[in-house]
Design a protein around this motif. Structure first.
Motif, PDB file in Angstrom:
ATOM      1  N   GLY A   1       0.812  -1.213   0.000  1.00  0.00           N
ATOM      2  CA  GLY A   1       0.000   0.000   0.000  1.00  0.00           C
ATOM      3  C   GLY A   1       0.845   1.262   0.000  1.00  0.00           C
ATOM      4  O   GLY A   1       0.508   2.248  -0.660  1.00  0.00           O
ATOM      5  N   LEU A   2       1.948   1.216   0.718  1.00  0.00           N
ATOM      6  CA  LEU A   2       2.874   2.349   0.739  1.00  0.00           C
ATOM      7  C   LEU A   2       3.413   2.591  -0.672  1.00  0.00           C
ATOM      8  O   LEU A   2       3.431   3.729  -1.157  1.00  0.00           O
ATOM      9  CB  LEU A   2       4.004   2.052   1.720  1.00  0.00           C
ATOM     10  N   GLY A   3       3.813   1.507  -1.333  1.00  0.00           N
ATOM     11  CA  GLY A   3       4.303   1.626  -2.700  1.00  0.00           C
ATOM     12  C   GLY A   3       3.249   2.174  -3.646  1.00  0.00           C
ATOM     13  O   GLY A   3       3.535   3.048  -4.475  1.00  0.00           O
ATOM     14  N   LEU A   4       2.025   1.684  -3.529  1.00  0.00           N
ATOM     15  CA  LEU A   4       0.940   2.181  -4.386  1.00  0.00           C
ATOM     16  C   LEU A   4       0.692   3.669  -4.162  1.00  0.00           C
ATOM     17  O   LEU A   4       0.452   4.421  -5.117  1.00  0.00           O
ATOM     18  CB  LEU A   4      -0.349   1.401  -4.122  1.00  0.00           C
TER      19      LEU A   4
ATOM     20  N   ALA B   1       8.380   4.468  -4.277  1.00  0.00           N
ATOM     21  CA  ALA B   1       7.496   3.332  -4.550  1.00  0.00           C
ATOM     22  C   ALA B   1       8.310   2.065  -4.777  1.00  0.00           C
ATOM     23  O   ALA B   1       8.002   1.004  -4.216  1.00  0.00           O
ATOM     24  CB  ALA B   1       6.611   3.630  -5.751  1.00  0.00           C
ATOM     25  N   ILE B   2       9.358   2.184  -5.588  1.00  0.00           N
ATOM     26  CA  ILE B   2      10.222   1.029  -5.862  1.00  0.00           C
ATOM     27  C   ILE B   2      10.806   0.482  -4.570  1.00  0.00           C
ATOM     28  O   ILE B   2      10.818  -0.729  -4.341  1.00  0.00           O
ATOM     29  CB  ILE B   2      11.331   1.412  -6.860  1.00  0.00           C
TER      30      ILE B   2
ATOM     31  N   ARG C   1       6.007  -6.621 -10.895  1.00  0.00           N
ATOM     32  CA  ARG C   1       5.461  -5.879 -12.032  1.00  0.00           C
ATOM     33  C   ARG C   1       5.425  -4.378 -11.751  1.00  0.00           C
ATOM     34  O   ARG C   1       5.771  -3.563 -12.609  1.00  0.00           O
ATOM     35  CB  ARG C   1       4.058  -6.388 -12.373  1.00  0.00           C
ATOM     36  N   LEU C   2       5.035  -4.011 -10.549  1.00  0.00           N
ATOM     37  CA  LEU C   2       4.959  -2.600 -10.197  1.00  0.00           C
ATOM     38  C   LEU C   2       6.340  -1.947 -10.149  1.00  0.00           C
ATOM     39  O   LEU C   2       6.487  -0.777 -10.505  1.00  0.00           O
ATOM     40  CB  LEU C   2       4.213  -2.418  -8.875  1.00  0.00           C
TER      41      LEU C   2
END
Length: 156
Positions: free
Chosen positions: A113-116, A127-128, A146-147
């Motif tokens: 969720g933090l990354g999103l 994000a990475i 994928r993200l």
């Protein structure tokens, strides 16, 4: 949770066998949701029911009251982060994800969720980093892989 059992669950998230990983994932989620017993889970369910019914204000009020009553209830922070993310209140979501992670550093859901949230704000390097931390805990979570690729493409 017994530290030895926790270690076994975290190790199981890295197992080659998908069934073992899924069982460990489910058990961790169960543990997080049930941290505060029946009363805690009932309030989480109530807030989710309100959110599903479109009553975002009541859902947020329920989660905020739960957090105020039990500030060490990591999943209450995480559920409110999800609510904030849905509302596109990304900075609020980040703050609640970070609080979740202070309480449960291996909470792969909060890391995701933090990354999103960072991704939604265009903060691709952050994000990475969050997705990579989630992958350290759940290396087979292909969505995070994928993200990372999507964020990397945005940086080039």
């Amino acid at each position: 949770m017994n530290p030895h059992h926790l270690t076994r669950l975290l190790d199981a998230l890295k197992a080659a066998d998908e069934g073992i990983r899924e069982q460990a994932t489910a058990e961790l989620w169960h543990t997080w949701f049930h941290q505060k017993g029946v009363a805690g889970i009932e309030r989480l369910v109530q807030s989710q029911t309100q959110l599903n019914g479109g009553d975002v204000r009541s859902a947020e009020a329920e989660l905020t009251a739960l957090i105020q009553a039990q500030p060490d209830f990591a999943e209450a922070w995480n559920r409110r982060a999800v609510l904030y993310y849905i509302q596109q209140r990304y900075r609020d979501a980040i703050a609640d994800c970070q609080m979740t992670l202070e309480l449960v550093p291996y909470h792969f859901g909060a890391l995701h969720g933090l990354g999103l949230s960072y991704m939604a704000l265009g903060q691709y390097a952050a994000a990475i980093q969050s997705f990579r931390q989630a992958l350290e805990i759940q290396p087979f979570a292909s969505v995070n892989q994928r993200l990372i690729l999507e964020c990397t493409a945005q940086l080039s």
